[in-house]
Design a protein around this motif. Structure first.
Motif, PDB file in Angstrom:
ATOM      1  N   GLN A  61       0.827  -1.215   0.000  1.00  0.00           N
ATOM      2  CA  GLN A  61       0.000   0.000   0.000  1.00  0.00           C
ATOM      3  C   GLN A  61       0.860   1.263   0.000  1.00  0.00           C
ATOM      4  OE1 GLN A  61      -3.377   0.222  -0.246  1.00  0.00           O
ATOM      5  NE2 GLN A  61      -3.051   2.460  -0.401  1.00  0.00           N
ATOM      6  N   ALA A  62       1.975   1.159   0.766  1.00  0.00           N
ATOM      7  CA  ALA A  62       2.873   2.305   0.830  1.00  0.00           C
ATOM      8  C   ALA A  62       3.474   2.605  -0.535  1.00  0.00           C
ATOM      9  CB  ALA A  62       3.969   2.059   1.850  1.00  0.00           C
ATOM     10  N   ASP A  63       3.795   1.562  -1.303  1.00  0.00           N
ATOM     11  CA  ASP A  63       4.329   1.774  -2.645  1.00  0.00           C
ATOM     12  C   ASP A  63       3.318   2.508  -3.523  1.00  0.00           C
ATOM     13  OD1 ASP A  63       6.664   0.540  -1.959  1.00  0.00           O
ATOM     14  OD2 ASP A  63       6.101  -1.430  -2.785  1.00  0.00           O
ATOM     15  N   ARG A  64       2.069   2.083  -3.402  1.00  0.00           N
ATOM     16  CA  ARG A  64       1.042   2.768  -4.177  1.00  0.00           C
ATOM     17  C   ARG A  64       0.890   4.235  -3.715  1.00  0.00           C
ATOM     18  NH1 ARG A  64      -1.486  -2.393  -3.648  1.00  0.00           N
ATOM     19  NH2 ARG A  64      -2.680  -1.675  -1.824  1.00  0.00           N
ATOM     20  N   ASP A  65       0.985   4.400  -2.399  1.00  0.00           N
ATOM     21  CA  ASP A  65       0.887   5.766  -1.875  1.00  0.00           C
ATOM     22  C   ASP A  65       2.051   6.631  -2.343  1.00  0.00           C
ATOM     23  OD1 ASP A  65      -1.457   5.128  -0.609  1.00  0.00           O
ATOM     24  OD2 ASP A  65      -0.508   4.716   1.336  1.00  0.00           O
ATOM     25  N   GLN A  66       3.248   5.990  -2.428  1.00  0.00           N
ATOM     26  CA  GLN A  66       4.417   6.749  -2.886  1.00  0.00           C
ATOM     27  C   GLN A  66       4.243   7.215  -4.332  1.00  0.00           C
ATOM     28  OE1 GLN A  66       7.019   7.649  -0.904  1.00  0.00           O
ATOM     29  NE2 GLN A  66       7.490   8.951  -2.678  1.00  0.00           N
ATOM     30  N   GLN A  67       3.678   6.342  -5.152  1.00  0.00           N
ATOM     31  CA  GLN A  67       3.420   6.720  -6.540  1.00  0.00           C
ATOM     32  C   GLN A  67       2.470   7.924  -6.603  1.00  0.00           C
ATOM     33  OE1 GLN A  67       1.946   3.219  -8.487  1.00  0.00           O
ATOM     34  NE2 GLN A  67       3.919   2.133  -8.406  1.00  0.00           N
ATOM     35  N   GLN A  68       1.455   7.860  -5.728  1.00  0.00           N
ATOM     36  CA  GLN A  68       0.505   8.981  -5.705  1.00  0.00           C
ATOM     37  C   GLN A  68       1.184  10.263  -5.216  1.00  0.00           C
ATOM     38  OE1 GLN A  68      -2.680   8.994  -6.876  1.00  0.00           O
ATOM     39  NE2 GLN A  68      -2.522  11.216  -6.553  1.00  0.00           N
ATOM     40  N   ALA A  69       2.084  10.059  -4.213  1.00  0.00           N
ATOM     41  CA  ALA A  69       2.803  11.218  -3.685  1.00  0.00           C
ATOM     42  C   ALA A  69       3.671  11.852  -4.768  1.00  0.00           C
ATOM     43  CB  ALA A  69       3.653  10.807  -2.491  1.00  0.00           C
ATOM     44  N   ASP A  70       4.314  11.012  -5.601  1.00  0.00           N
ATOM     45  CA  ASP A  70       5.116  11.534  -6.705  1.00  0.00           C
ATOM     46  C   ASP A  70       4.241  12.338  -7.669  1.00  0.00           C
ATOM     47  OD1 ASP A  70       7.342  10.345  -5.645  1.00  0.00           O
ATOM     48  OD2 ASP A  70       7.229   8.564  -6.933  1.00  0.00           O
ATOM     49  N   LYS A  71       3.066  11.808  -7.935  1.00  0.00           N
ATOM     50  CA  LYS A  71       2.145  12.552  -8.811  1.00  0.00           C
ATOM     51  C   LYS A  71       1.751  13.885  -8.176  1.00  0.00           C
ATOM     52  CE  LYS A  71       0.115   8.473 -11.042  1.00  0.00           C
ATOM     53  NZ  LYS A  71      -1.127   7.692 -11.267  1.00  0.00           N
ATOM     54  N   ASP A  72       1.531  13.818  -6.840  1.00  0.00           N
ATOM     55  CA  ASP A  72       1.160  15.054  -6.139  1.00  0.00           C
ATOM     56  C   ASP A  72       2.282  16.089  -6.212  1.00  0.00           C
ATOM     57  OD1 ASP A  72      -1.265  13.947  -5.521  1.00  0.00           O
ATOM     58  OD2 ASP A  72      -0.711  13.359  -3.477  1.00  0.00           O
ATOM     59  N   ARG A  73       3.545  15.594  -6.070  1.00  0.00           N
ATOM     60  CA  ARG A  73       4.663  16.526  -6.150  1.00  0.00           C
ATOM     61  C   ARG A  73       4.767  17.140  -7.551  1.00  0.00           C
ATOM     62  NH1 ARG A  73       7.110  12.773  -2.627  1.00  0.00           N
ATOM     63  NH2 ARG A  73       7.999  11.604  -4.379  1.00  0.00           N
ATOM     64  N   GLU A  74       4.587  16.307  -8.571  1.00  0.00           N
ATOM     65  CA  GLU A  74       4.606  16.823  -9.935  1.00  0.00           C
ATOM     66  C   GLU A  74       3.514  17.879 -10.132  1.00  0.00           C
ATOM     67  OE1 GLU A  74       4.245  13.539 -12.560  1.00  0.00           O
ATOM     68  OE2 GLU A  74       6.231  12.699 -12.091  1.00  0.00           O
ATOM     69  N   GLN A  75       2.334  17.570  -9.555  1.00  0.00           N
ATOM     70  CA  GLN A  75       1.237  18.520  -9.687  1.00  0.00           C
ATOM     71  C   GLN A  75       1.533  19.815  -8.931  1.00  0.00           C
ATOM     72  OE1 GLN A  75      -1.486  18.207 -11.672  1.00  0.00           O
ATOM     73  NE2 GLN A  75      -1.823  20.361 -11.146  1.00  0.00           N
ATOM     74  N   ALA A  76       2.195  19.644  -7.754  1.00  0.00           N
ATOM     75  CA  ALA A  76       2.551  20.823  -6.967  1.00  0.00           C
ATOM     76  C   ALA A  76       3.520  21.711  -7.741  1.00  0.00           C
ATOM     77  CB  ALA A  76       3.153  20.399  -5.624  1.00  0.00           C
ATOM     78  N   ILE A  77       4.488  21.069  -8.449  1.00  0.00           N
ATOM     79  CA  ILE A  77       5.431  21.833  -9.269  1.00  0.00           C
ATOM     80  C   ILE A  77       4.689  22.595 -10.360  1.00  0.00           C
ATOM     81  CG2 ILE A  77       7.337  21.632 -10.903  1.00  0.00           C
ATOM     82  CD1 ILE A  77       8.331  19.237  -9.233  1.00  0.00           C
ATOM     83  N   LYS A  78       3.740  21.918 -10.999  1.00  0.00           N
ATOM     84  CA  LYS A  78       2.942  22.579 -12.035  1.00  0.00           C
ATOM     85  C   LYS A  78       2.131  23.739 -11.451  1.00  0.00           C
ATOM     86  CE  LYS A  78       2.435  18.478 -14.979  1.00  0.00           C
ATOM     87  NZ  LYS A  78       1.467  17.527 -15.569  1.00  0.00           N
ATOM     88  N   ASP A  79       1.561  23.501 -10.241  1.00  0.00           N
ATOM     89  CA  ASP A  79       0.767  24.562  -9.605  1.00  0.00           C
ATOM     90  C   ASP A  79       1.630  25.789  -9.295  1.00  0.00           C
ATOM     91  OD1 ASP A  79      -1.449  22.965  -9.775  1.00  0.00           O
ATOM     92  OD2 ASP A  79      -1.349  22.272  -7.687  1.00  0.00           O
ATOM     93  N   ARG A  80       2.856  25.537  -8.818  1.00  0.00           N
ATOM     94  CA  ARG A  80       3.736  26.668  -8.520  1.00  0.00           C
ATOM     95  C   ARG A  80       4.102  27.437  -9.794  1.00  0.00           C
ATOM     96  NH1 ARG A  80       5.925  23.006  -4.709  1.00  0.00           N
ATOM     97  NH2 ARG A  80       7.547  22.344  -6.187  1.00  0.00           N
ATOM     98  N   ALA A  81       4.355  26.684 -10.878  1.00  0.00           N
ATOM     99  CA  ALA A  81       4.681  27.338 -12.148  1.00  0.00           C
ATOM    100  C   ALA A  81       3.510  28.199 -12.624  1.00  0.00           C
ATOM    101  CB  ALA A  81       5.028  26.296 -13.222  1.00  0.00           C
ATOM    102  N   GLN A  82       2.283  27.665 -12.460  1.00  0.00           N
ATOM    103  CA  GLN A  82       1.107  28.438 -12.867  1.00  0.00           C
ATOM    104  C   GLN A  82       0.939  29.677 -11.997  1.00  0.00           C
ATOM    105  OE1 GLN A  82      -0.860  27.906 -15.574  1.00  0.00           O
ATOM    106  NE2 GLN A  82      -1.718  29.892 -15.057  1.00  0.00           N
ATOM    107  N   ALA A  83       1.233  29.496 -10.697  1.00  0.00           N
ATOM    108  CA  ALA A  83       1.133  30.639  -9.779  1.00  0.00           C
ATOM    109  C   ALA A  83       2.128  31.724 -10.180  1.00  0.00           C
ATOM    110  CB  ALA A  83       1.383  30.188  -8.345  1.00  0.00           C
TER     111      ALA A  83
END
Length: 302
Positions: free
Chosen positions: A165-187
């Motif tokens: 489950q943690a591995d799956r969560d880590q994958q989601q966390a990576d996606k969240d970080r990528e999205q956070a980077i995109k959000d900061r760029a948009q900001a």
């Protein structure tokens, strides 16, 4: 993308309205036309001459050139220029009608664009709220993962399942970080656009100040010209060139001559008024009074 598209449409509509307005102002500056009781009077400048034409029910009844009345038997000498003026009048009236129709279409399109832009902004706000909820949920999920890891220490079998489950969560966390980077760029882009908008607003305010100052100057100059015209009229009465102020119907004053009600004045009279009213003379004053309607037109020499 949709919001920027509709902003572009709004700017295009505004540009078209301004262009039509400028075109209308340009056409109006070529001649002045007044209508009253079935009569139409036109004053226009062509080839450094001022022409005045009057029409009654579409038939020409009066013609003057540079303030000098032209007898009807000599109107044929001006047939070409008269035909050109009448043709231009038809074209200008038709163009003005088409411009008004186009302006109405542009205003309606701008209104629709504004409505769509409002809808887009509302949808964007809803999307941002939804993203905030998802990020909050992701935070709660990460807390749960920490609890699962603690439980995994107590139970290895459960730890294996927790690891998966943690591995799956880590994958989601990576996606969240990528999205956070995109959000900061948009900001960053949003802040940059906001800076540009503020700079443009400052320019607009500065231009508005200049426009108001110019308007005040124009009003002051117009008032000064009215007072100067009143003084000139009083001098005409004093010099017995007219009986009273209401007797002045047409006046021209240029560096070369002066006419009162279509009559050219002697050089001595012209010299006196040219010296005293030099602003009118050097700008080729053309004054026309028709009842309560009074027109002052000046044209600078090149």
């Amino acid at each position: 993308m949709r919001t920027r598209y509709f902003k572009s449409n709004i700017l295009l509509a505004i540009f078209l309205v301004l262009a039509i307005s400028l075109h209308a102002q340009k056409v109006t500056s070529q001649y002045s036309s007044t209508q009253k009781n079935g009569k139409e009077r036109i004053i226009t400048d062509r080839d450094d001459k001022t022409y005045q034409l009057e029409f009654t029910d579409g038939k020409m009844t009066f013609l003057s050139v540079d303030g000098v009345s032209v007898p009807e038997e000599k109107w044929g000498d001006y047939k070409t220029i008269i035909d050109e003026i009448r043709e231009q009048m038809k074209k200008d009236k038709e163009q003005a009608r088409l411009d008004r129709l186009q302006a109405e279409k542009d205003r309606e399109q701008a209104r629709l664009d504004r409505l769509q832009a409002d809808k887009d902004r509302l949808q964007a706000n809803q999307d941002r709220l939804q993203a905030q909820k998802e990020r909050e949920q992701a935070g709660r999920d990460r807390l749960r993962v920490e609890k699962d890891r603690a439980q995994a220490e107590l139970d290895r079998q459960q730890a294996m399942r927790d690891k998966q489950q943690a591995d799956r969560d880590q994958q989601q966390a990576d996606k969240d970080r990528e999205q956070a980077i995109k959000d900061r760029a948009q900001a960053d882009k949003d802040r940059e656009q906001a800076d540009k908008d503020r700079a443009q607003a400052e320019k607009d305010r500065a231009q508005a100040v200049l426009d108001r100052a110019q308007a005040e100057k124009d009003r002051a100059q117009a008032e000064a010209d009215r007072k100067l015209m009143a003084d000139l009229t009083a001098d005409l009465v004093s010099d017995k060139l007219i009986t009273d102020a209401n007797d002045l119907h047409m006046l021209t004053l240029s560096p070369t001559e002066m006419t009162v009600n279509g009559v050219k004045q002697p050089d001595a009279v012209h010299k006196k008024y040219q010296d005293k009213y030099s602003r009118f003379a050097k700008n080729n004053l053309a004054y026309l009074a028709d009842g309560n309607n009074k027109h002052i037109q000046m044209r600078r020499n090149n």
